[in-house]
Design an enzyme around this catalytic site. Structure first.
Site, mmCIF file in Angstrom:
data_model
loop_
_atom_site.group_PDB
_atom_site.id
_atom_site.type_symbol
_atom_site.label_atom_id
_atom_site.label_comp_id
_atom_site.label_asym_id
_atom_site.label_seq_id
_atom_site.Cartn_x
_atom_site.Cartn_y
_atom_site.Cartn_z
ATOM 1 N N GLY A 11 23.634 58.105 38.626
ATOM 2 C CA GLY A 11 22.296 58.227 38.068
ATOM 3 C C GLY A 11 21.615 56.921 37.724
ATOM 4 O O GLY A 11 20.706 56.879 36.892
ATOM 5 N N SER A 12 22.018 55.820 38.363
ATOM 6 C CA SER A 12 21.347 54.540 38.044
ATOM 7 C C SER A 12 19.899 54.546 38.516
ATOM 8 O O SER A 12 19.030 53.944 37.893
ATOM 9 C CB SER A 12 22.113 53.365 38.659
ATOM 10 N N ILE A 92 22.285 69.072 50.826
ATOM 11 C CA ILE A 92 21.123 69.289 51.711
ATOM 12 C C ILE A 92 20.201 70.352 51.101
ATOM 13 O O ILE A 92 20.676 71.343 50.542
ATOM 14 C CB ILE A 92 21.623 69.769 53.103
ATOM 15 N N ASN A 107 12.903 60.594 48.632
ATOM 16 C CA ASN A 107 14.334 60.255 48.591
ATOM 17 C C ASN A 107 14.497 58.744 48.676
ATOM 18 O O ASN A 107 13.733 58.069 49.358
ATOM 19 C CB ASN A 107 15.051 60.917 49.783
ATOM 20 N N HIS A 109 16.959 55.860 50.005
ATOM 21 C CA HIS A 109 18.085 55.706 50.923
ATOM 22 C C HIS A 109 18.477 54.225 50.963
ATOM 23 O O HIS A 109 17.593 53.365 51.085
ATOM 24 C CB HIS A 109 17.696 56.205 52.323
ATOM 25 N N ASP A 150 16.914 61.965 56.476
ATOM 26 C CA ASP A 150 16.407 60.571 56.408
ATOM 27 C C ASP A 150 15.370 60.309 57.484
ATOM 28 O O ASP A 150 15.276 59.208 58.031
ATOM 29 C CB ASP A 150 17.571 59.567 56.575
#
Ligand code: GRF
Length: 198
Positions: A11-12, A92, A107, A109, A150
């Protein structure tokens, strides 16, 4: 603007969004809940420390993916979510959920999409793939989530150099620092656009 953050691990990135809300950088946003795919994710501890509702929706509780996604969608809807942020989320999302929140899921990535991404490139594998490819740079990407993995439109990217002697861990740490910078910025960009349209 109400944000639900989906997590799976430390959770950073969640913490970075929390910190940027508290600093006033994200003054139009509030995190209404954190949903974790893992019951013992430290990200849930971070939410608790900040008084943010944290819920685990796990494969153990909901073995059927469709039912699990229906539960997540119920929680998102109930909380009045405007934006879903996937922050280290390792599960997913169903096409139904993605279409219910079309262009409202982002998101983070840990590579320069479209390089080193897609099925199988998660966690340290991403950085191993970069090192094995001989790329001289890597970085982080914030993108919209669509039905692919992605593959959604890119919102923000920032590069880091690959240094001689880098290991997966040293590269991951350099990329993670950039993730923490660009995720809040991407949320702010979304916020500004979204509230303009409201
Ligand atoms: C980060 O590298 C993120 O890009 C990846 O999971 C890692 C851990 O993220 N998806 P966090 O510390 O749980 O936010």
């Amino acid at each position: 603007m109400k944000i639900s953050v989906l997590v799976s691990g430390g959770g950073s990135n969640l913490q970075s969004v929390i910190d940027h809300i508290k600093s006033g950088f994200l003054d139009q946003a509030i995190i209404v809940q954190v949903i974790s795919s893992s019951a013992d994710a430290y990200a849930l501890e971070r939410a608790k420390n900040e008084g943010i509702p944290g819920i685990a929706v796990t494969r153990q509780q909901w073995p059927e993916e469709e039912k699990r996604n229906e539960e997540i969608l119920r929680l998102l809807t109930e909380a009045g979510t405007d934006l879903i942020v996937l922050a280290g989320y390792m599960s997913i999302l169903s096409p139904e959920l993605i279409s219910a929140y079309s262009d409202r899921i982002i998101n983070i990535h840990p590579s320069l999409i479209p390089r080193h991404c897609g099925k199988g490139y998660y966690g340290k594998r991403v950085h191993r793939s970069v090192l094995e490819s001989g790329d001289l740079k890597s970085g982080a990407t914030v993108h919209y989530v669509d039905e692919g993995i992605d593959t959604g439109r890119i919102i923000l990217q920032e590069t880091v150099p690959v240094e001689p002697g880098d290991t997966e861990d040293s590269l991951a740490a350099r990329v993670l620092a950039v993730e923490h910078k660009i995720l809040p910025r991407a949320v702010k960009l979304f916020c500004e656009e979204y509230l303009k349209g409201k």
